[in-house]
Design a protein around this motif. Structure first.
Motif, PDB file in Angstrom:
ATOM      1  N   ASP A 103      14.084   8.347  10.911  1.00  0.00           N
ATOM      2  CA  ASP A 103      13.108   8.478   9.843  1.00  0.00           C
ATOM      3  C   ASP A 103      13.130   7.185   9.026  1.00  0.00           C
ATOM      4  N   GLY A 104      12.500   7.187   7.881  1.00  0.00           N
ATOM      5  CA  GLY A 104      12.577   6.018   7.016  1.00  0.00           C
ATOM      6  C   GLY A 104      11.622   4.913   7.410  1.00  0.00           C
ATOM      7  N   SER A 105      11.945   3.714   6.995  1.00  0.00           N
ATOM      8  CA  SER A 105      11.029   2.588   7.158  1.00  0.00           C
ATOM      9  C   SER A 105      10.916   2.142   8.605  1.00  0.00           C
ATOM     10  N   ALA A 106       9.794   1.474   8.904  1.00  0.00           N
ATOM     11  CA  ALA A 106       9.573   0.934  10.242  1.00  0.00           C
ATOM     12  C   ALA A 106      10.599  -0.143  10.567  1.00  0.00           C
ATOM     13  N   GLU A 107      10.994  -0.897   9.543  1.00  0.00           N
ATOM     14  CA  GLU A 107      11.970  -1.965   9.762  1.00  0.00           C
ATOM     15  C   GLU A 107      13.325  -1.381  10.167  1.00  0.00           C
ATOM     16  N   ARG A 108      13.735  -0.327   9.486  1.00  0.00           N
ATOM     17  CA  ARG A 108      15.013   0.301   9.832  1.00  0.00           C
ATOM     18  C   ARG A 108      14.936   0.951  11.209  1.00  0.00           C
ATOM     19  N   PHE A 109      13.792   1.562  11.505  1.00  0.00           N
ATOM     20  CA  PHE A 109      13.621   2.169  12.823  1.00  0.00           C
ATOM     21  C   PHE A 109      13.742   1.115  13.918  1.00  0.00           C
ATOM     22  N   ALA A 110      13.122  -0.041  13.711  1.00  0.00           N
ATOM     23  CA  ALA A 110      13.188  -1.117  14.700  1.00  0.00           C
ATOM     24  C   ALA A 110      14.627  -1.575  14.917  1.00  0.00           C
ATOM     25  N   ARG A 111      15.396  -1.684  13.819  1.00  0.00           N
ATOM     26  CA  ARG A 111      16.806  -2.074  13.950  1.00  0.00           C
ATOM     27  C   ARG A 111      17.593  -1.021  14.712  1.00  0.00           C
ATOM     28  N   ASN A 112      17.384   0.238  14.357  1.00  0.00           N
ATOM     29  CA  ASN A 112      18.108   1.315  15.029  1.00  0.00           C
ATOM     30  C   ASN A 112      17.713   1.433  16.493  1.00  0.00           C
ATOM     31  N   LEU A 113      16.431   1.189  16.771  1.00  0.00           N
ATOM     32  CA  LEU A 113      15.965   1.239  18.157  1.00  0.00           C
ATOM     33  C   LEU A 113      16.680   0.181  18.999  1.00  0.00           C
ATOM     34  N   ASP A 115      19.634  -1.572  18.107  1.00  0.00           N
ATOM     35  CA  ASP A 115      21.094  -1.511  18.068  1.00  0.00           C
ATOM     36  C   ASP A 115      21.647  -0.185  18.582  1.00  0.00           C
ATOM     37  N   GLY A 116      20.877   0.895  18.425  1.00  0.00           N
ATOM     38  CA  GLY A 116      21.409   2.201  18.780  1.00  0.00           C
ATOM     39  C   GLY A 116      20.871   2.796  20.059  1.00  0.00           C
ATOM     40  N   PHE A 117      19.663   2.369  20.464  1.00  0.00           N
ATOM     41  CA  PHE A 117      19.006   2.990  21.613  1.00  0.00           C
ATOM     42  C   PHE A 117      18.626   1.995  22.712  1.00  0.00           C
ATOM     43  N   SER A 118      19.153   0.776  22.640  1.00  0.00           N
ATOM     44  CA  SER A 118      18.863  -0.267  23.649  1.00  0.00           C
ATOM     45  C   SER A 118      17.362  -0.474  23.834  1.00  0.00           C
ATOM     46  N   ASN A 119      16.602  -0.332  22.731  1.00  0.00           N
ATOM     47  CA  ASN A 119      15.153  -0.552  22.734  1.00  0.00           C
ATOM     48  C   ASN A 119      14.392   0.382  23.674  1.00  0.00           C
ATOM     49  N   ASP A 120      14.949   1.533  23.961  1.00  0.00           N
ATOM     50  CA  ASP A 120      14.285   2.499  24.841  1.00  0.00           C
ATOM     51  C   ASP A 120      13.468   3.467  23.986  1.00  0.00           C
ATOM     52  N   LEU A 121      12.236   3.080  23.692  1.00  0.00           N
ATOM     53  CA  LEU A 121      11.390   3.862  22.804  1.00  0.00           C
ATOM     54  C   LEU A 121      11.051   5.225  23.402  1.00  0.00           C
ATOM     55  N   ARG A 122      10.745   5.252  24.665  1.00  0.00           N
ATOM     56  CA  ARG A 122      10.381   6.538  25.280  1.00  0.00           C
ATOM     57  C   ARG A 122      11.556   7.510  25.212  1.00  0.00           C
ATOM     58  N   SER A 155       4.734   4.563  16.719  1.00  0.00           N
ATOM     59  CA  SER A 155       3.446   3.880  16.894  1.00  0.00           C
ATOM     60  C   SER A 155       3.470   2.456  16.368  1.00  0.00           C
ATOM     61  N   THR A 156       4.422   2.127  15.505  1.00  0.00           N
ATOM     62  CA  THR A 156       4.541   0.733  15.073  1.00  0.00           C
ATOM     63  C   THR A 156       5.091  -0.138  16.195  1.00  0.00           C
ATOM     64  N   MET A 157       5.839   0.490  17.113  1.00  0.00           N
ATOM     65  CA  MET A 157       6.384  -0.244  18.252  1.00  0.00           C
ATOM     66  C   MET A 157       5.426  -0.230  19.446  1.00  0.00           C
ATOM     67  N   ASP A 158       4.672   0.866  19.575  1.00  0.00           N
ATOM     68  CA  ASP A 158       3.701   1.004  20.656  1.00  0.00           C
ATOM     69  C   ASP A 158       2.488   1.754  20.109  1.00  0.00           C
ATOM     70  N   ASP A 160      -0.217   2.626  21.265  1.00  0.00           N
ATOM     71  CA  ASP A 160      -0.906   3.518  22.193  1.00  0.00           C
ATOM     72  C   ASP A 160      -0.063   4.715  22.615  1.00  0.00           C
ATOM     73  N   ILE A 161       1.107   4.887  22.009  1.00  0.00           N
ATOM     74  CA  ILE A 161       2.038   5.899  22.500  1.00  0.00           C
ATOM     75  C   ILE A 161       1.473   7.317  22.414  1.00  0.00           C
ATOM     76  N   GLU A 162       0.686   7.596  21.365  1.00  0.00           N
ATOM     77  CA  GLU A 162       0.139   8.943  21.212  1.00  0.00           C
ATOM     78  C   GLU A 162      -0.993   9.232  22.197  1.00  0.00           C
ATOM     79  N   SER A 163      -1.454   8.215  22.899  1.00  0.00           N
ATOM     80  CA  SER A 163      -2.515   8.399  23.896  1.00  0.00           C
ATOM     81  C   SER A 163      -1.972   8.672  25.286  1.00  0.00           C
ATOM     82  N   GLN A 164      -0.657   8.609  25.421  1.00  0.00           N
ATOM     83  CA  GLN A 164      -0.035   8.805  26.733  1.00  0.00           C
ATOM     84  C   GLN A 164       0.002  10.289  27.106  1.00  0.00           C
TER      85      GLN A 164
END
Length: 258
Positions: A103-113, A115-122, A155-158, A160-164
């Protein structure tokens, strides 16, 4: 709490429900402590007496689901004298099972994505909805909170994600399970004034209406407080000037069949 209750009364509310973020078992600056729960319930009772005959006040709680061992269903939350519980997802377990705030800001989400999830958005998005489905299965709550809120940051990272197709399938699964369990579902209007977003997004309202067996989502609007198979339009107000934020726009869209 008294400031919020006063703002609700001044806004003409007949019923006001408090729903602080529940105590959780991981560090979080946004969640109340277990030690403060007693004071919270005491203050709710005091305000009930203060507004008796003027505005009904309910004690609720927005309970985080973290795992099969921690969520609205556990004895601790079930034994609290609450009028209602909202079940919500804010934390997603990463590939190592460590819960990370999404949750929270897009900037924090990007960092967590990163550092914590190896940039695996899906992975994050699928796991978010998986957590919701598991939470619904375990139950113990009345209202499903902002069930597609992950879309804000995802959606800040992708964009078009909601169109998938796979994303829409996850939306359908959650809506059907929520309806099957008899849960009320909130249309959360908190982000409308700032981001022009409702949760769930209007693009999914027809899917929700279909899952709930209604021709239109507006048919499920509850004219009085109800916590079973209804739609609740909720500002998720964290501040007194946000009591009605976005609610009029949501009601207008619902009545128009958006």
């Amino acid at each position: 709490m008294e400031v919020m209750a006063r703002a609700a009364a001044e806004a003409g509310m007949a019923v006001w429900g408090f729903s602080p973020h529940s105590p959780i078992c991981v560090p979080s600056p946004c969640n109340m402590s277990r030690e403060s729960v007693k004071d919270y319930l005491f203050e709710t009772d005091r305000l009930r007496s203060l507004y008796d005959g003027k505005m009904e006040i309910n004690a609720g709680m927005e309970v985080d689901f973290l795992s099969r061992d921690f969520g609205p269903h556990i004895d601790y939350f079930q034994n609290l004298p609450l009028d209602y519980r909202i079940g919500s997802i804010h934390f997603v377990p990463n590939q190592d099972g460590i819960p990370i705030d999404c949750d929270g800001s897009a900037e924090r989400f990007a960092r967590n994505l990163k550092d914590g999830f190896s940039n695996d958005l899906r992975y994050v998005v699928e796991k978010f909805f998986e957590q919701e489905l598991t939470m619904i299965e375990f139950g113990g709550f009345h209202i499903l909170g902002h069930f597609d809120k992950i879309a804000t940051n995802a959606s800040t990272m992708d964009p078009d994600i909601e169109s998938q197709g796979w994303y829409e399938s996850l939306i359908r699964d959650v809506a059907r399970h929520a309806a099957w369990k008899g849960l009320s579902l909130e249309i959360n209007t908190k982000a409308f004034d700032t981001k022009r977003r409702f949760f769930p997004s209007p693009r999914w309202w027809e899917i929700v209406a279909e899952a709930y067996g209604a021709g239109r989502l507006a048919h499920l609007l509850s004219p009085v407080p109800s916590f079973r198979n209804t739609i609740l339009v909720n500002s998720d107000a964290h501040y007194p000037d946000k009591i009605n934020a976005g609610r009029d726009a949501a009601f207008k869209a619902l009545r128009a069949g958006a």
